[in-house]
Design a protein around this motif. Structure first.
Motif, mmCIF file in Angstrom:
data_model
loop_
_atom_site.group_PDB
_atom_site.id
_atom_site.type_symbol
_atom_site.label_atom_id
_atom_site.label_comp_id
_atom_site.label_asym_id
_atom_site.label_seq_id
_atom_site.Cartn_x
_atom_site.Cartn_y
_atom_site.Cartn_z
ATOM 1 N N PHE A 1 62.486 64.449 26.166
ATOM 2 C CA PHE A 1 62.797 64.061 27.542
ATOM 3 C C PHE A 1 63.295 62.618 27.554
ATOM 4 O O PHE A 1 62.957 61.823 26.674
ATOM 5 C CB PHE A 1 61.554 64.205 28.434
ATOM 6 N N ASP A 2 64.060 62.269 28.566
ATOM 7 C CA ASP A 2 64.667 60.934 28.635
ATOM 8 C C ASP A 2 63.665 59.834 28.970
ATOM 9 O O ASP A 2 63.794 58.707 28.497
ATOM 10 C CB ASP A 2 65.773 60.911 29.702
ATOM 11 N N LEU A 3 62.682 60.165 29.790
ATOM 12 C CA LEU A 3 61.805 59.145 30.364
ATOM 13 C C LEU A 3 60.410 59.716 30.522
ATOM 14 O O LEU A 3 60.258 60.890 30.855
ATOM 15 C CB LEU A 3 62.371 58.789 31.739
ATOM 16 N N VAL A 4 59.393 58.880 30.288
ATOM 17 C CA VAL A 4 58.015 59.342 30.459
ATOM 18 C C VAL A 4 57.207 58.285 31.209
ATOM 19 O O VAL A 4 57.360 57.085 30.980
ATOM 20 C CB VAL A 4 57.347 59.692 29.106
ATOM 21 N N LEU A 5 56.379 58.761 32.131
ATOM 22 C CA LEU A 5 55.416 57.923 32.852
ATOM 23 C C LEU A 5 54.034 58.268 32.336
ATOM 24 O O LEU A 5 53.655 59.443 32.309
ATOM 25 C CB LEU A 5 55.473 58.208 34.357
ATOM 26 N N TYR A 6 53.297 57.257 31.896
ATOM 27 C CA TYR A 6 51.903 57.431 31.517
ATOM 28 C C TYR A 6 51.089 56.541 32.449
ATOM 29 O O TYR A 6 51.323 55.329 32.520
ATOM 30 C CB TYR A 6 51.657 57.019 30.064
ATOM 31 N N SER A 7 50.164 57.138 33.183
ATOM 32 C CA SER A 7 49.380 56.340 34.116
ATOM 33 C C SER A 7 47.939 56.820 34.157
ATOM 34 O O SER A 7 47.636 57.977 33.852
ATOM 35 C CB SER A 7 49.999 56.375 35.515
ATOM 36 N N GLU A 8 47.058 55.905 34.529
ATOM 37 C CA GLU A 8 45.631 56.185 34.670
ATOM 38 C C GLU A 8 45.192 55.720 36.054
ATOM 39 O O GLU A 8 45.567 54.629 36.499
ATOM 40 C CB GLU A 8 44.828 55.452 33.605
ATOM 41 N N PHE A 9 44.386 56.558 36.702
ATOM 42 C CA PHE A 9 43.882 56.274 38.040
ATOM 43 C C PHE A 9 42.366 56.345 38.044
ATOM 44 O O PHE A 9 41.771 57.116 37.288
ATOM 45 C CB PHE A 9 44.470 57.277 39.053
ATOM 46 N N SER A 10 41.764 55.577 38.923
ATOM 47 C CA SER A 10 40.310 55.506 38.974
ATOM 48 C C SER A 10 39.672 56.817 39.409
ATOM 49 O O SER A 10 38.528 57.093 39.047
ATOM 50 C CB SER A 10 39.867 54.368 39.898
ATOM 51 N N SER A 11 40.402 57.632 40.160
ATOM 52 C CA SER A 11 39.845 58.892 40.664
ATOM 53 C C SER A 11 40.978 59.798 41.130
ATOM 54 O O SER A 11 42.125 59.353 41.268
ATOM 55 C CB SER A 11 38.912 58.623 41.843
ATOM 56 N N MET A 12 40.657 61.036 41.431
ATOM 57 C CA MET A 12 41.647 61.953 41.986
ATOM 58 C C MET A 12 42.104 61.461 43.358
ATOM 59 O O MET A 12 43.283 61.579 43.708
ATOM 60 C CB MET A 12 41.081 63.366 42.089
ATOM 61 N N ASP A 13 41.191 60.870 44.128
ATOM 62 C CA ASP A 13 41.585 60.306 45.428
ATOM 63 C C ASP A 13 42.601 59.174 45.256
ATOM 64 O O ASP A 13 43.525 59.035 46.057
ATOM 65 C CB ASP A 13 40.360 59.809 46.205
ATOM 66 N N ALA A 14 42.429 58.367 44.207
ATOM 67 C CA ALA A 14 43.380 57.281 43.945
ATOM 68 C C ALA A 14 44.748 57.845 43.587
ATOM 69 O O ALA A 14 45.779 57.324 44.031
ATOM 70 C CB ALA A 14 42.858 56.384 42.835
ATOM 71 N N LEU A 15 44.779 58.924 42.801
ATOM 72 C CA LEU A 15 46.049 59.565 42.472
ATOM 73 C C LEU A 15 46.713 60.124 43.729
ATOM 74 O O LEU A 15 47.923 59.981 43.932
ATOM 75 C CB LEU A 15 45.851 60.671 41.434
#
Length: 98
Positions: free
Chosen positions: A54-68
């Motif tokens: 794939f051309d581009l990837v986002l990797y992210s971490e959130f404190s909770s499902m509500d934060a996402l």
């Protein structure tokens, strides 16, 4: 913690820009959301150097499902999403809890 990973393939030319220009614009725009949207623990965008992936990837971490969920509907994220949807051909996503 929730990990949110998204990968995109981009159009060769879209919105008056080349694939590389749009990739850099997406990277800059998404990474600018750190510190703007509460609940983001980590967020990075990589432009793939492997021509078979794939051309581009986002990797992210959130404190909770509500934060996402808050990130997903935040006005600044929605602006980026609107642009991204104009320049991509394909998208895959995975969210998981650790």
């Amino acid at each position: 913690m929730i990990k949110h990973i998204v990968m995109w393939n981009l159009e060769d030319v879209a919105e008056g820009n080349s694939r590389d220009e749009n990739a850099r614009r997406i990277k800059k725009g998404l990474e600018s959301l750190k510190g703007v949207i509460d609940g983001i623990i980590h967020l990075e965008v990589g432009i793939n150097v492997n021509p078979k992936g794939f051309d581009l990837v986002l990797y992210s971490e959130f404190s909770s499902m509500d934060a996402l969920k808050a990130y997903d509907c935040h006005p600044e994220h929605l602006k980026m999403r609107e642009f991204i949807h104009k320049v991509i051909t394909e998208r895959v996503v995975a969210d998981y809890e650790v």
